[in-house]
Design a protein around this motif. Structure first.
Motif, short mmCIF file in Angstrom:
data_model
loop_
_atom_site.label_atom_id
_atom_site.label_comp_id
_atom_site.label_asym_id
_atom_site.label_seq_id
_atom_site.Cartn_x
_atom_site.Cartn_y
_atom_site.Cartn_z
N GLN A 1 0.87 -1.17 0.00
CA GLN A 1 0.00 0.00 0.00
C GLN A 1 0.91 1.23 0.00
O GLN A 1 1.82 1.34 0.83
CB GLN A 1 -0.89 -0.02 1.26
N THR A 2 0.68 2.12 -0.94
CA THR A 2 1.56 3.29 -1.00
C THR A 2 0.78 4.48 -1.57
O THR A 2 -0.41 4.36 -1.86
CB THR A 2 2.82 2.99 -1.84
N SER A 3 1.46 5.60 -1.70
CA SER A 3 0.83 6.79 -2.28
C SER A 3 1.66 7.26 -3.47
O SER A 3 2.83 6.86 -3.63
CB SER A 3 0.73 7.92 -1.24
N TYR A 4 1.04 8.12 -4.26
CA TYR A 4 1.72 8.70 -5.43
C TYR A 4 2.98 9.42 -4.96
O TYR A 4 4.05 9.27 -5.54
CB TYR A 4 0.73 9.66 -6.08
N MET B 1 -3.24 17.07 -7.36
CA MET B 1 -4.31 16.29 -6.75
C MET B 1 -3.97 14.79 -6.68
O MET B 1 -4.72 14.01 -6.10
CB MET B 1 -5.62 16.48 -7.52
N LEU B 2 -2.84 14.43 -7.29
CA LEU B 2 -2.48 13.00 -7.28
C LEU B 2 -1.61 12.63 -6.09
O LEU B 2 -1.56 11.46 -5.70
CB LEU B 2 -1.75 12.63 -8.58
N TYR B 3 -0.91 13.63 -5.49
CA TYR B 3 0.11 13.30 -4.47
C TYR B 3 -0.45 12.43 -3.35
O TYR B 3 0.22 11.52 -2.86
CB TYR B 3 0.70 14.58 -3.88
N ASN B 4 -1.67 12.71 -2.93
CA ASN B 4 -2.22 11.97 -1.79
C ASN B 4 -2.93 10.68 -2.20
O ASN B 4 -3.45 9.97 -1.35
CB ASN B 4 -3.20 12.84 -1.00
#
Lengths: 329, 84, 377
Positions: free
Chosen positions: A7-10, A179-182
């Motif tokens: 599980q990770t974020s951009y 808007m993608l970072y999170n």
């Protein structure tokens, strides 16, 4: 693909990409405003200063023209710099370096110098940052021969595009939509470099092609889901690489669906969406069953109030409507 | 004109004309005088009866069923009718 | 009261048809069963009828247009009002206006398939022709594309008919559990009776053995309702009326089996007239919709070509087909003596979901008995 997923974020995926590059190649370093001690305006480089030290994670003065030029010089000198420009809005101060120097020096030097430089920058609207911090100017950069322009939207691309870009002998500009970072999701634990050419079909469909990239990809996929509920099969194409454009994937899709709508957060006039539309008309005219549709941002400076900002940008319901319009439904 | 005043060629032509009237799908076919109409041109009993009917109406000649074999080709039909 | 006239179904295998001509003009009165239009189907050019007294209203499709079964073709006025009401004024067709709007994809497909855009109805904005409009037309003409159009002027497209037969017969063999029975029937008396009957008559009143077969089958079916009717999704729907489809071969290939309506109630003479008329219209075109869609059973006679017997394939949704081979002299034991008799082998192919071999056997036996008394037919 590896069975093991994490599980990770951009944001974390970008950071892993940078960390991986720093580890792979001693010539790689990151520089930009607040990338070091502060950890980056969007916290992408958080922790890298402590891990790699001030030589490789370098804070710069507030001079985009200056540090972008320094990056070009370092690249000419054999380094593999990653220049982070806080947002695309500030990159305008570095346009001379990027357009006049980075993009042209291989040509101007008769092939004696190439510029293996990567410039990362945040772009896009949606965070109520108002008219001076919400631009989508990637189409301007995609206009320029001599540079490659990337728009990673997925975790895989966020993780994998950087290293491939660093290996490219010429300048590469990477746009990261704010808007993608999170955005979080599952990524293969062993995810690594990905190609920096070619569009990706993110969803296969038969009734129309929805062409998009970057910050609009997930809105478009959501719209495709709503369309599917109404028995409309939309194909979603993520351009990924805005220069060079992958004409073949576009035309293959349009030959199948006969209809296309391009969704981008740019202003419509003189946009990349216009370029894509024109190419479809040039190369797939006889496949078209309806005029190519475009859904772009309203041609106003991006408003600050939330409801006005939302109204100015392409939203899911508008994508659904635009898709139905080309289907005459 | 009564059939007695017609040449044999004219009779044969009239016989052929009546055939293509009852079987318009044969119009344009080359139908030799000695070709068996049932075997070579797939004339069925209904087509044949309609043809006999047309010949009867045109020439006023009675053609009993027992004589049907004597009209198996255009040529034979022309000869049969020509005898009056 | 006004209503819509819709494209009728002429058989379970029909999906669409193309309008060839309107036989009635707006304002004209229509009596029930009047022919309102001629349409091109896989079975050729067919005249379609109205089902009520009415006044022809505005046409809703143009000549050349292909529409699916059930599509509105024209408005009908004055249904159920009595026929004395004022006819509606004629409606001018819309004036053609310059180049037809059509999408590039529609234009390309239309050109490739030789479909004139002017005969299509556009479903796009402002009547623009879209790809799916052309695809519908292609579907309608598809079976004909690979072959040259029928050159014999029968109005029957051979390739299209081949496809219709293929579809119906494949469905039949796929879905219908056939059983087959055969029975040799003594036709000596019937042949003698027919010869004597025809000997006294001019050719136009002579009767063919085929008419006797149809009449005998129709009369016999009255006692065998399970062989006369339709399969509707596995349920048998008997038919009170006995409309016998008479299989008629077309030279060059293909066949149709138009109906002789209420064949059990027709005297032999009128039945023969109907048969004659049907064959003539198979040859030159002009079959009617109801004639193709109505048969409740089929009779097929291959005696023309000398086969001993034929085992039929049921035409869905019917449940039975009766076949007759060639009547011919054969040795037969009659009262202990071998005697030459005129025999015909009759066969029955029937749907085992709705009848059994025992009843089928009784049917053929009763049919044989019927044919022993030709004067009662």
């Amino acid at each position: 693909m590896s069975a093991e997923m994490i599980q990770t974020s951009y944001r974390e995926a970008l950071r892993e990409g940078i960390r991986d590059a720093l580890k792979r190649d001693a010539r790689v370093f990151l520089m930009g405003e607040d990338v070091g001690r502060y950890g980056g305006c969007y916290a992408v480089s958080k922790g890298l200063y402590d891990e790699f030290g001030p030589e490789r994670i370098r804070d710069t003065p507030l001079s985009e023209c200056g540090f972008t030029g320094a990056g070009i010089g370092a690249a000419m000198g054999g380094m593999r710099p990653i220049v982070e420009i806080m947002t695309v809005n500030f990159s305008l101060l570095a346009l001379d370096q990027i357009v006049n120097n980075a993009a042209t020096l291989r040509h101007m030097s008769g092939g004696q110098f190439n510029i293996p430089l990567v410039i990362r920058m945040a772009c896009g609207a949606g965070k109520q940052l108002a008219a001076q911090h919400s631009h989508s100017l990637e189409g301007w950069y995609a206009h320029i021969p001599g540079i490659k322009v990337l728009a990673p939207a997925t975790l895989e691309d966020a993780r994998g595009m950087l290293w491939t870009a660093l290996e490219d002998p010429d300048p590469v500009v990477i746009f990261e939509h704010v808007m993608l970072y999170n955005r979080t999701g599952q990524l293969a634990a062993d995810a690594g470099p990905v190609p920096i050419e070619g569009a990706a079909v993110r969803l296969e469909g038969t009734d129309l092609s929805l062409v998009t990239y970057g910050g609009c990809l997930f809105k478009t996929l959501e719209a495709a889901g709503q369309l599917a509920a109404e028995d409309i099969s939309a194909e979603v194409i993520d351009l990924r690489c805005l220069r060079p454009l992958d004409d073949a994937t576009l035309m293959t899709s349009v030959a199948k669906t006969h209809r296309a709508v391009i969704i981008s957060e740019e202003w419509r006039s003189g946009s990349l969406a216009a370029e894509v539309s024109a190419r479809i008309m040039e190369q797939a005219f006889w496949d078209l069953d309806a005029p190519v549709g475009r859904l772009c941002t309203a041609e106003v400076p991006i408003p600050y109030p939330k409801h006005l900002e939302d109204a100015a940008l392409p939203q899911v319901s508008a994508i659904v409507d635009a898709a139905k319009a080309v289907l005459n439904r | 004109m009564s059939i007695q005043e017609m040449t044999r060629e004219a009779v044969a032509a009239a016989v052929l004309e009546e055939l293509t009237n009852v079987a318009p799908d044969l119009a344009g076919e080359d139908i030799p005088e000695d070709a068996d109409l049932r075997d070579e041109f797939d004339l069925d009993s209904m087509d044949f009866l309609n043809w006999i009917t047309a010949l009867h109406n045109r020439f006023g000649i009675d053609i009993p069923e027992l004589d049907y074999p004597k009209l198996s080709t255009i040529g034979k039909a022309a000869d049969y009718l020509g005898r009056g | 009261m006004s209503d819509l006239y819709r494209m009728p179904s002429l058989g379970s295998d029909m999906e669409s048809a193309t309008l060839i001509e309107w036989c009635k003009q707006p304002g004209e009165r229509l009596a029930k069963d009047d022919v309102i239009a001629v349409v091109e189907t896989q079975k050729g050019a067919i005249e379609i009828e109205v089902f009520h007294d009415a006044v022809m209203g505005k046409p809703l499709i143009e000549v050349g247009e292909t529409v699916p079964v059930g599509a509105a073709m024209a408005e009908l006025e004055g249904i159920g009002d009595g026929i004395e009401q004022a006819p509606s004024p004629p409606v001018e067709p819309p004036a053609p206006s310059g180049r037809r709007r059509a999408s590039p994809a529609a234009r390309r497909l239309a050109e490739a398939r030789g479909i004139g855009l002017e005969r299509l109805r556009g479903s796009g904005p402002e009547g623009a022709i879209r790809l799916e409009d052309v695809q519908r037309a292609v579907q309608a003409q598809a079976p004909k594309a690979p072959l040259p159009p029928d050159s014999k002027g029968t109005g029957l497209g051979m390739a299209a008919m081949r496809q219709a037969i293929a579809a119906a017969m494949s469905r039949s063999k796929r879905e219908i559990p056939h059983y087959y029975l055969s029975h040799d029937i003594d036709l000596t008396r019937a042949t003698q009776w027919l010869g004597a009957h025809n000997a006294e008559l001019p050719p136009d009143r002579r009767i063919l053995m085929a008419a006797l077969f149809i009449k005998a089958v129709a009369l016999t079916l009255r006692k065998f309702p399970e062989l006369n009717g339709f399969d509707r999704d596995g349920q048998f729907e008997p038919s009170k009326a006995i409309h016998v489809g008479s299989a008629t071969a077309i030279r060059g290939g293909g066949l149709v089996a138009p109906a002789i309506h209420d064949a059990d109630q027709l005297e032999l003479g009128p039945l023969m007239d109907k048969l004659r008329d049907l064959v003539a219209r198979v040859r030159r075109g002009g079959l009617r919709a109801s004639e193709l869609s109505d048969p409740t059973v089929t009779v097929s006679s291959l005696g023309e070509r000398g086969v001993d017997r034929l085992y039929g394939v049921i035409y869905p949704p019917q449940v039975a087909i009766v076949g007759f081979g060639t009547p011919e002299l054969r040795p037969r034991v009659v009262e202990g003596e071998i005697t030459p008799r005129t025999l015909v082998t009759a066969t029955l192919a029937a749907d085992h979901r709705h009848s059994d071999g025992h009843r089928g056997g009784l049917f053929l036996a009763k049919l044989a008995a019927r044919l022993q008394e030709p004067e009662t037919l």
